[in-house]
Scaffold this active site. Structure first.
Site, short mmCIF file in Angstrom:
data_model
loop_
_atom_site.label_atom_id
_atom_site.label_comp_id
_atom_site.label_asym_id
_atom_site.label_seq_id
_atom_site.Cartn_x
_atom_site.Cartn_y
_atom_site.Cartn_z
N HIS A 118 65.66 37.87 30.23
CA HIS A 118 64.57 36.90 30.23
C HIS A 118 63.47 37.39 31.16
O HIS A 118 63.59 38.44 31.81
CB HIS A 118 65.07 35.50 30.63
N HIS A 135 63.90 38.79 34.79
CA HIS A 135 64.29 40.19 35.03
C HIS A 135 63.05 41.07 35.19
O HIS A 135 63.03 41.98 36.01
CB HIS A 135 65.17 40.71 33.90
N LYS A 156 74.60 39.04 29.37
CA LYS A 156 73.80 37.84 29.13
C LYS A 156 72.44 38.25 28.58
O LYS A 156 72.01 39.39 28.70
CB LYS A 156 73.62 37.05 30.43
#
Length: 196
Positions: free
Chosen positions: A139, A142, A136
């Protein structure tokens, strides 16, 4: 001989006593930073909420609190001041603060501990932080968990614990599956034992 009570019976009696003794909650004990310098370093408003429940005036209640507190804080706090209707103002002794700063400055060099001893019960602590799912999009969340995890690890290491930092990468299966499919399409010989 008196019959012995089970641990469950003892605990239920204790729980009932605690439930009945609710005039003073943990929130009522709050010691907060003073709102103004003239009030000292800390202030405690516990006497205000406790007084009614114990049938005393707030100032008398504050005096009782100060009387009980005095032996515990005498080495590092000035005499507590009861202000207004029952506020308790607390101020550090200047000598205590000067000695604390001196001790910290003497132990401030590389590897210094700022006069804080390491913990006496060293533990192995595992901190797993960030762990993004690489299938994924990354962003800012994280980064946030990485910074929080690293900060916790630094603080615990400084305290003297044995800290293991883990940051695993999640969902490798999808990525490797895509790589194998790409190899099948573009470089089929790479997947053949005889030609690779």
């Amino acid at each position: 001989e008196e019959p012995k009570m089970s641990e469950g019976e003892k605990q239920s009696i204790l729980d009932a006593a605690v439930a009945a003794a609710k005039p003073f909650s943990e929130l009522d004990t709050a010691v907060t930073a003073a709102t103004k310098a003239e009030f000292g370093d800390y202030q405690c408003n516990a006497a205000m909420s406790l007084a009614k429940n114990v049938g005393m005036s707030p100032r008398d209640c504050a005096a009782k609190i100060v009387e009980g507190l005095r032996p515990y804080i005498a080495d590092f706090m000035d005499e507590p001041e009861i202000a207004g209707p029952g506020f308790i103002n607390l101020r550090f002794k200047e000598e205590y603060l000067a000695n604390a700063v001196k001790s910290m400055s003497e132990d401030a060099g590389p590897g210094g501990r700022l006069a804080l001893p390491p913990v006496s019960n060293k533990q192995k602590i595992v901190i797993d932080f960030s762990s993004p799912n690489i299938a994924k999009e990354m962003h800012v969340g994280h980064l946030r968990s990485t910074i929080i995890g690293d900060t916790l690890a630094n603080v615990l290491t400084f305290a003297g614990h044995d800290v293991v930092r883990l940051n695993h990468i999640g969902d490798w299966g999808t990525q490797f599956g895509m790589l194998v499919e790409h190899l099948r399409d573009e470089y089929p010989a790479a997947l053949n034992k005889e030609t690779s």
